[in-house]
Design a protein around this motif. Structure first.
Motif: not given
Length: 449
Positions: A171-174, A192-195, A221-224
């Protein structure tokens, strides 16, 4: 060699099935006797399952979120012992098929990093699991090498020096790609790099190295899967709203004197736990309930019986990482405010550590739910079925109020109560809250016989 089928034991009175919330083993693992193999959740508690034998796991009953009936096969273990044919597994037929384990989140991240840094080269595949039938491992089937657990070594630069490996989630890379940010330029305190690091880079960058977005970017989208405690909460809340006709009554209470008394008590508490508003509120509830027995009750709607309880077994809604749980303070009416404070602290810590005992999670007769400083102006709490009432204190605010012809500063708190209208009338709920208000606004009465 023999096959031992570990069947889900009876883990509680009235329990017919349990949900798999965590697997601690996988097919192909060698386990020892008494090793933890799974966590199973019932309506009352999460129970750890331990293996009664040593051996190799060859079959599992299902995936996380699946329900397993009491007495059904949970795990099949290949052992060196000799077990009777009656213990044959009740799972899928045995095959020689070799299955490949799905990538974990860490493996996905490592693979994406590897492919990004080595264009045109596919990341190594994960190792196949030991077959569900005969138990052949990767060496027997010629499976591909597994993705290493540690980050891959970075490629060599033209100068022969190793380049910096930037660790970041997909998600951070995107997001960084959308903003045109080179992650190697982003400073981070951790590994690591975070938001938050991207946010800081955007705030303090001189404008070079990225393009400013013209609009907010949608996140993926995230399906949980709804499992474990979250599933229990969903089922219980839906059943409560579906079966119970709720009504909510809200009253404003002046807690200026109560807060002053609380400060005085804390000043002389010594080694006793610090008093919050909650133990004082519970003490006031226990003083009020005897005159309003319809509030401290449970309704069995199938049998058509309302049981008005003499003792106050008070549920305390507690937020945990897994979701909302309600440990119960037994015989709250027999405890003073210091004992209530100690029990509240003990149960809250046990709930957050997932160490509550089954008898500490059921049998409540009345529940209190509080959002603390997030309490808002008013709440409409959902009743913890089969109870018939739930009380929700809201946050305390300072406001000017009239006292005669004078304006004084006062600490005010709204108190909400939701009731089951099949059992509790509006007049009863309002009368109960007015009586409770008298104790909270004149707190010396809490210590009077």
């Amino acid at each position: 060699m023999a096959r031992f089928t570990f069947k889900l034991p009876d883990i509680g009175e009235g329990i017919s099935e349990a949900e798999i919330v965590t697997w601690h083993v996988k097919v192909g693992d060698r386990i020892e006797e008494d090793q933890q193999i799974a966590d199973m959740m019932t309506d009352k508690a999460t129970v750890e399952m331990e293996s009664p034998v040593s051996g190799i796991v060859i079959e599992l009953a299902g995936e996380v979120g699946d329900q397993v009936s009491i007495g059904a096969a949970l795990v099949v273990i290949e052992t060196e012992g000799d077990f009777s044919a009656s213990e044959a597994p009740a799972l899928e037929p045995v095959t020689d098929e070799v299955k490949v384990a799905p990538l974990s989140a860490d493996q996905v991240e490592v693979a994406e990093q590897y492919e990004a840094e080595n264009p045109g080269v596919e990341a190594p595949s994960p190792s196949p699991l030991r077959g569900e039938g005969r138990g052949e491992g990767p060496s027997a089937t010629g499976g591909a090498p597994s993705v290493p657990a540690q980050p891959l070594s970075p490629p060599l630069s033209p100068e022969g020096e190793r380049e910096r490996v930037v660790l970041a989630s997909p998600a951070v890379r995107a997001r960084a790609a959308d903003l045109g940010i080179d992650l190697a330029q982003v400073k981070t305190e951790g590994d690591r790099v975070r938001h938050a690091d991207l946010d800081a880079f955007l705030r303090y960058s001189n404008g070079q190295g990225y393009h400013a977005p013209h609009a907010s970017h949608a996140r993926a989208d995230e399906a949980i899967k709804v499992i474990g405690m979250r599933r229990r909460i969903a089922e219980n809340m839906a059943a409560s709203k579906r079966a119970i006709p709720h009504f909510t009554y809200v009253e404003e209470i002046d807690v200026t004197a109560l807060e002053a008394m609380r400060a005085d008590l804390n000043g002389a508490r010594g080694s006793r736990p610090k008093l919050t508003m909650l133990p004082l509120l519970i003490a006031a509830i226990c003083k009020t309930v005897p005159a309003f027995p319809m509030i401290n009750a449970r309704y069995d709607d199938e049998a058509g019986i309302v049981t008005r309880h003499g003792a106050v077994h008070l549920g305390m809604a507690t937020q945990t990482d897994a979701g909302l749980t309600v440990p119960v303070i037994r015989d709250a009416q027999d405890r003073n405010v210091w004992q209530l404070a100690a029990e509240i602290l003990r149960l809250a810590e046990a709930a957050r550590a997932n160490k509550l005992k089954p008898d500490e999670m059921g049998g409540g007769t009345l529940t209190v739910t509080s959002l603390g400083p997030l309490g808002g102006i008013a709440t409409t709490p959902v009743i913890n079925r089969p109870e018939v009432a739930i009380i929700g204190p809201n946050k305390i605010v300072e406001r000017p109020v009239f006292v005669g012809d004078e304006i004084v500063r006062a600490k005010l708190m709204n108190l909400s109560i939701s009731c089951d209208h099949r059992v509790v009338d509006g007049w009863d709920a309002a009368s109960f809250v007015q009586a409770l208000k008298r104790y909270l606004e004149t707190p010396v009465l809490l210590f009077a016989d």
